[in-house]
Design a protein around this motif. Sequence first.
Motif, mmCIF file in Angstrom:
data_model
loop_
_atom_site.group_PDB
_atom_site.id
_atom_site.type_symbol
_atom_site.label_atom_id
_atom_site.label_comp_id
_atom_site.label_asym_id
_atom_site.label_seq_id
_atom_site.Cartn_x
_atom_site.Cartn_y
_atom_site.Cartn_z
ATOM 1 N N ALA A 12 34.909 28.095 27.999
ATOM 2 C CA ALA A 12 33.818 29.029 27.583
ATOM 3 C C ALA A 12 33.798 30.352 28.084
ATOM 4 N N VAL A 13 33.672 30.479 29.662
ATOM 5 C CA VAL A 13 33.672 31.787 30.164
ATOM 6 C C VAL A 13 35.013 32.460 29.476
ATOM 7 N N ALA A 14 36.044 31.824 29.427
ATOM 8 C CA ALA A 14 37.212 32.765 29.178
ATOM 9 C C ALA A 14 37.032 33.237 27.704
ATOM 10 N N ILE A 15 36.846 32.336 26.698
ATOM 11 C CA ILE A 15 36.752 32.817 25.307
ATOM 12 C C ILE A 15 35.658 33.692 25.227
ATOM 13 N N GLY A 31 37.535 42.150 29.478
ATOM 14 C CA GLY A 31 37.138 40.635 29.162
ATOM 15 C C GLY A 31 38.498 40.029 28.636
ATOM 16 N N PHE A 32 39.579 40.895 28.379
ATOM 17 C CA PHE A 32 41.007 40.441 28.219
ATOM 18 C C PHE A 32 41.333 39.461 29.395
ATOM 19 N N GLY A 249 33.511 39.602 37.303
ATOM 20 C CA GLY A 249 33.545 40.782 37.872
ATOM 21 C C GLY A 249 34.709 41.659 37.309
ATOM 22 N N ALA A 250 35.884 40.932 37.195
ATOM 23 C CA ALA A 250 37.261 41.566 36.502
ATOM 24 C C ALA A 250 36.757 42.013 35.010
ATOM 25 N N GLY A 251 35.751 41.005 34.596
ATOM 26 C CA GLY A 251 35.535 41.506 32.857
ATOM 27 C C GLY A 251 34.781 42.739 32.724
ATOM 28 N N TRP A 264 46.016 43.810 39.598
ATOM 29 C CA TRP A 264 44.476 43.622 39.381
ATOM 30 C C TRP A 264 44.366 42.002 38.636
ATOM 31 N N ALA A 265 45.337 41.625 37.976
ATOM 32 C CA ALA A 265 45.448 40.330 37.507
ATOM 33 C C ALA A 265 45.203 39.012 38.461
ATOM 34 N N LEU A 266 45.343 39.495 40.033
ATOM 35 C CA LEU A 266 44.949 38.538 40.901
ATOM 36 C C LEU A 266 43.681 38.147 40.942
ATOM 37 N N LEU A 267 42.502 39.076 40.294
ATOM 38 C CA LEU A 267 41.196 38.829 40.411
ATOM 39 C C LEU A 267 40.806 37.629 39.489
#
Length: 663
Positions: A12-15, A31-32, A249-251, A264-267
């Motif tokens: 849910a968080v992801a979508i 958000g991507f 935070g990344a979003g 950045w994708a590590l986050l």
Amino acid sequence: MGFRGDIEGLRAVAILLVVAAHAGVPWLAGGFVGVDVFFVLSGYLITGLLVQEMVGSNRLDFLTFYVRRLRRLLPALLVMLLVTCLLAAQLLAPVEQRGQASAAAMAAVWLSNVHFALAKLDYFSSGSESNLFLHTWSLGVEEQFYLLWPALLLAIFIGRSGSKNFARLKVAMFIIFLVSFVSCVALTKLSPQMAFYMMPMRAWQFSLGALVWLQFQRDGNNNVGPYVGNVEYKGLYLAGWAGLGLIVGAGLLLNANLSYPGWWALLPTIGAGCVLAAGHSRSMAGVSRLLSWGPMQMIGRISYSWYLWHWPVLLLGRFAFGVNSPGYRAVEVLVSLVLAIASYVVIEAPIRHQSGWLTHRRAALIGAAAIMVAANVGSIHWFNQASDQMVSPATQRFTRAHMDAPIIYSQGCDDWYQSSRVNICAFGPEDARHTAVLMGDSIAGQWFPAVASAFHRPDWRLLVLTKSACPMVDVSFFYGRIGREYTECAAWRAASLSQVAAIKPDVVLLGSAASNGFTESQWIEGSSRVLNVVSPVSGHIYVLRGTPSLPFDGPDCLAENQGRPKWLSALRTCSAPLSNAHADMVFHWLQRATSRYGNATAMDLNDLVCPDGVCRAELQGKIVFRDSQHMTASFSESLGKAVEQRLAMDQLSSGQGDSATTH
């Protein structure tokens, strides 16, 4: 593997992050990263399912695994593809349909990520962000992972004792993580599209999910020991909250002006791993309890269907009504949610529990493959139909408008990002008494036909220096189209300014798009640094205001309305107001910059392009724009006389041009 409510909550968080980013929520531009969370989840879940099957038997039922994946994912995808293609065929112009059809053909066979990774960049064509099937790239990555992962795990697992199996799997997953991540970081700089879309450069995210699952196994049966100590429990508790913080935070912090994936994708990736690890605590507390909340589980349950529908609905709404306001986007998100619920209830949930797929596995696999091929062939047929329509008399006019660019682009005057070489294109006699320079990005370049007409005099020579997307503002910036800093622009601009200064022209016209994300200070000081070079050695400098950007593609809008029923075309007029608050501010900043120089003027010619404060795709029988922001060469040329008057050419030719005033 047993059901875990926190995993549904993590879905849910992801979508929610993905939908928010695509819907233009300003504070969730990053958000991507929700897609990265889905990759980690898949690595965790699929590794767990496959290893548990291999424990004790050293074998895998590949056919059953593939049939289960197809049963889970294919039906809802095919329905989305069919409905979206049918609507696109009605709403879009033929030239737009071709790009959509080719992407749909690849999406039908889970290869759209390859399609977008290998897509050729064309500055004057719409980017992939206008493709209805762009979001299916991640599904292609997932399916390619499903195709290869079982064989990889079996090769590592087979013929060895249980304890050594898990040790070898961990080592193998770590090696995959390391090699894939290093490749991803390197390619993010060298070839951003490949790094973003291709499965091998995302394998490190799947392997991290696998490592999290393996870390909490002793024999493949979810055994984590007789108890969880206080220290371990506290560590997992804190890790869960930290992980959720990293994802959210990344979003909040990331945006499209960063090289991604890369470091950045590590986050979001580490964040997802931490949340999954926290769920192994004996006590479902902290973040696991939050994610197990009923509404979160409900959203997570429909996350796949919502992912399928949200992007096409957002784009189709924009294509149909030509409006991209927050209110419209909110309605479109709600429509996509309703479609997602319907898709889950009617298609996804019933089919995923049908036993016939597993009873007749071979037939199911062959049938699924046949349907995928049929969808691919159907999309290719749609592509061919659209190509035929493009050359029909009814649409040729709009097709030609797309290609109606100034001659400078066919003469090699613009290298875009391919190099920083300065290519000066010269027009007029070499021994002319006066020299004019047109310099800037494609917004300046579009004025060439009008400017060439104005300076078409025996005693004038016109020099053109242009580089697409390179503003006449001395500021370094990240260029999203190429996924990195636009270093070629900075080098070209410096070299070009030096050459212009050496020429000592009588007139210099500078032009830039107003849509660059520069601050007030950057616009004023960056423009001043450019003017510092040319002002001392030039007769007069005109800094042209950026032309307006339409919320639609001009020729495509005209073609769409021509092919639609009258009631539908009435919903969308191919016009937009000229006024734009941001563009007004940018022009004001340019006026402040030019006011520092006695021979510089900020000039606004937009009333010639959009008379009466309205920008129209067609004006007095001429198509005005060849896309959403560049004038057709034909229309630009028709403005030659007006530009000549605004520049006071008679005064310039007699050496009195410094009396020109701001329009």
